[in-house]
Scaffold this active site. Sequence first.
Site, PDB file in Angstrom:
ATOM      1  N   CYS A 143      51.952  15.245  22.518  1.00  0.00           N
ATOM      2  CA  CYS A 143      51.933  15.762  23.896  1.00  0.00           C
ATOM      3  C   CYS A 143      52.977  16.842  24.128  1.00  0.00           C
ATOM      4  O   CYS A 143      52.923  17.549  25.138  1.00  0.00           O
ATOM      5  CB  CYS A 143      52.135  14.628  24.896  1.00  0.00           C
TER       6      CYS A 143
HETATM    7  N1  COA Z   1      40.796  -2.199  33.512  1.00  0.00           N
HETATM    8  C1  COA Z   1      41.260  -3.420  33.830  1.00  0.00           C
HETATM    9  N2  COA Z   1      42.390  -3.938  33.346  1.00  0.00           N
HETATM   10  C2  COA Z   1      43.068  -3.208  32.482  1.00  0.00           C
HETATM   11  C3  COA Z   1      42.664  -1.922  32.095  1.00  0.00           C
HETATM   12  C4  COA Z   1      41.460  -1.424  32.643  1.00  0.00           C
HETATM   13  N3  COA Z   1      40.969  -0.206  32.321  1.00  0.00           N
HETATM   14  N4  COA Z   1      43.565  -1.419  31.227  1.00  0.00           N
HETATM   15  C5  COA Z   1      44.501  -2.355  31.079  1.00  0.00           C
HETATM   16  N5  COA Z   1      44.203  -3.430  31.833  1.00  0.00           N
HETATM   17  C6  COA Z   1      44.927  -4.701  31.921  1.00  0.00           C
HETATM   18  C7  COA Z   1      45.735  -5.003  30.687  1.00  0.00           C
HETATM   19  O1  COA Z   1      44.909  -5.558  29.682  1.00  0.00           O
HETATM   20  C8  COA Z   1      46.760  -5.973  31.217  1.00  0.00           C
HETATM   21  O2  COA Z   1      46.177  -7.257  31.296  1.00  0.00           O
HETATM   22  P1  COA Z   1      47.044  -8.576  30.993  1.00  0.00           P
HETATM   23  O3  COA Z   1      48.103  -8.581  32.067  1.00  0.00           O
HETATM   24  O4  COA Z   1      46.053  -9.667  31.093  1.00  0.00           O
HETATM   25  O5  COA Z   1      47.626  -8.379  29.623  1.00  0.00           O
HETATM   26  C9  COA Z   1      46.999  -5.480  32.647  1.00  0.00           C
HETATM   27  O6  COA Z   1      45.864  -4.655  32.979  1.00  0.00           O
HETATM   28  C10 COA Z   1      48.237  -4.656  32.789  1.00  0.00           C
HETATM   29  O7  COA Z   1      48.257  -3.726  31.703  1.00  0.00           O
HETATM   30  P2  COA Z   1      49.468  -2.811  31.415  1.00  0.00           P
HETATM   31  O8  COA Z   1      49.240  -2.077  30.128  1.00  0.00           O
HETATM   32  O9  COA Z   1      50.721  -3.613  31.560  1.00  0.00           O
HETATM   33  O10 COA Z   1      49.330  -1.801  32.653  1.00  0.00           O
HETATM   34  P3  COA Z   1      50.354  -0.724  33.124  1.00  0.00           P
HETATM   35  O11 COA Z   1      50.657  -0.959  34.532  1.00  0.00           O
HETATM   36  O12 COA Z   1      51.477  -0.557  32.161  1.00  0.00           O
HETATM   37  O13 COA Z   1      49.476   0.608  33.040  1.00  0.00           O
HETATM   38  C11 COA Z   1      49.266   2.509  31.572  1.00  0.00           C
HETATM   39  C12 COA Z   1      48.938   1.044  31.806  1.00  0.00           C
HETATM   40  C13 COA Z   1      48.722   2.929  30.235  1.00  0.00           C
HETATM   41  C14 COA Z   1      48.602   3.316  32.687  1.00  0.00           C
HETATM   42  C15 COA Z   1      50.800   2.717  31.633  1.00  0.00           C
HETATM   43  O14 COA Z   1      51.457   1.764  30.840  1.00  0.00           O
HETATM   44  C16 COA Z   1      51.232   4.087  31.184  1.00  0.00           C
HETATM   45  O15 COA Z   1      50.821   5.078  31.731  1.00  0.00           O
HETATM   46  N6  COA Z   1      52.140   4.118  30.204  1.00  0.00           N
HETATM   47  C17 COA Z   1      52.667   5.372  29.683  1.00  0.00           C
HETATM   48  C18 COA Z   1      51.539   6.173  29.171  1.00  0.00           C
HETATM   49  C19 COA Z   1      51.972   7.395  28.469  1.00  0.00           C
HETATM   50  O16 COA Z   1      52.695   8.211  28.956  1.00  0.00           O
HETATM   51  N7  COA Z   1      51.479   7.577  27.312  1.00  0.00           N
HETATM   52  C20 COA Z   1      51.723   8.748  26.605  1.00  0.00           C
HETATM   53  C21 COA Z   1      50.469   9.067  25.923  1.00  0.00           C
HETATM   54  S1  COA Z   1      50.586  10.606  25.278  1.00  0.00           S
END
Ligand code: COA
Length: 383
Positions: A161
């Site tokens: 990124c």
């Molecule tokens: N629909 C429903 N539930 C979902 C889901 C979806 N599309 N995606 C994830 N979940 C669930 C997970 O499985 C998890 O369930 P659990 O509690 O039973 O384990 C729950 O939602 C929470 O997931 P989590 O990963 O903790 O969510 P979050 O609030 O951290 O949000 C991201 C996820 C990816 C949006 C966030 O972590 C993020 O943006 N992180 C940084 C991303 C980033 O900058 N990446 C760089 C890439 S270049």
Amino acid sequence: MASASLTRVSITGTGLFTPAESISNAELAASLTASVEKWNADHADEIAAGTLAARDVPDEAFIEKASGIASRFVMEKSGVLDPDRMRPHLPTRSEDELGVQAEMSLPAIHEALEQAGRKPSDVDAVIVGCSNLQRAYPAVAIEVQDALGAGGWAFDMNVACSSATFSIQNAVDALRNGTASCVVVVNPEITSGHNNFELRDHHFIFGDACTALVLERTDDAVNDGSGEHGRWDVLGTKLATQFSNNIRNDFGFLNESEDEARDPHELVFRQNGQSVFKEVCPLVVRHITGHLGEVDVEPTDVRRFWLHQANLKMNQLIAKGVLGRIPDEDEAPVILDEYANTSSAGSVIAFHKHRDDLSSGDLGVICSFGAGYSVGSVIVQRA
Ligand code: COA
């Protein structure tokens, strides 16, 4: 690095290619739900025996709440939404045809050159920086150079990124060293080719787009800054990296030589999103604060932050860490809702779309962060 005693360099133009097709969260959640239900039915015996875990269905509302993403553009939609396929259809092209990454680069570059008041033949360096390159060689950048009719040299680079900001650093270095005089940086991101559309934790994250920038020595620029889009003088660039496995993709040329079979989900994007969130936010706050200090700019003097577009809450937390308060959209514009995470293109899209209203003398920070970990910042001032 502070630039006071160095040759002055400017961003003289930017361009953006947006694919024609887009996918809403509702469409994406519906196709993954169909795919998961089929996969769970196909693997019912293993799931019942406890040898496989059932896959979870996605929730459309979760996606926007957790990430700020409402839709994403893709190069090809039907393949992504086909529950039996879950990846785009991008037919193999013959060696006589322009490659897909070179093809999406050209409109973005032409727009950037027009803003810069330059012709393709003025370009003497092309740097393609993106998270995924369609082949090992010849470099996509050399194909772009040829299709453009540019001279000089060209190379590809990948810092995930942060590929755009790291490319900008390379362009600035080349201009200061005198190894180029008109550099095109281009970021053809086909994230739909590396995203994991089969798992709900990842399927919603990415979108496709291509950005381009033209950089020149300020004294040589045709663009005097009086136009609608301005000229943006680079006050400083700063890069940092810190190793982490929390964002990883093991796809590579050694896969065929490996003795153990790979889980296909290791050969596309994967991440520990929570860990990325917790570790990268403080890293970026320290990086931006330190960089502003190096060029004697107070955070409160920055008119706009064009941050990497991965997660809305992440950007709010970073800007809060730098400014001491949550910024409004005018201070830290968001394109994530419409484009999703376009990897290295994200902060450049924000800069491309949200800079014309700033005034001469206004300061801004383009900042990317992502896998590696990698962080890059470019401090600019409107001429
Ligand atoms: N629909 C429903 N539930 C979902 C889901 C979806 N599309 N995606 C994830 N979940 C669930 C997970 O499985 C998890 O369930 P659990 O509690 O039973 O384990 C729950 O939602 C929470 O997931 P989590 O990963 O903790 O969510 P979050 O609030 O951290 O949000 C991201 C996820 C990816 C949006 C966030 O972590 C993020 O943006 N992180 C940084 C991303 C980033 O900058 N990446 C760089 C890439 S270049």
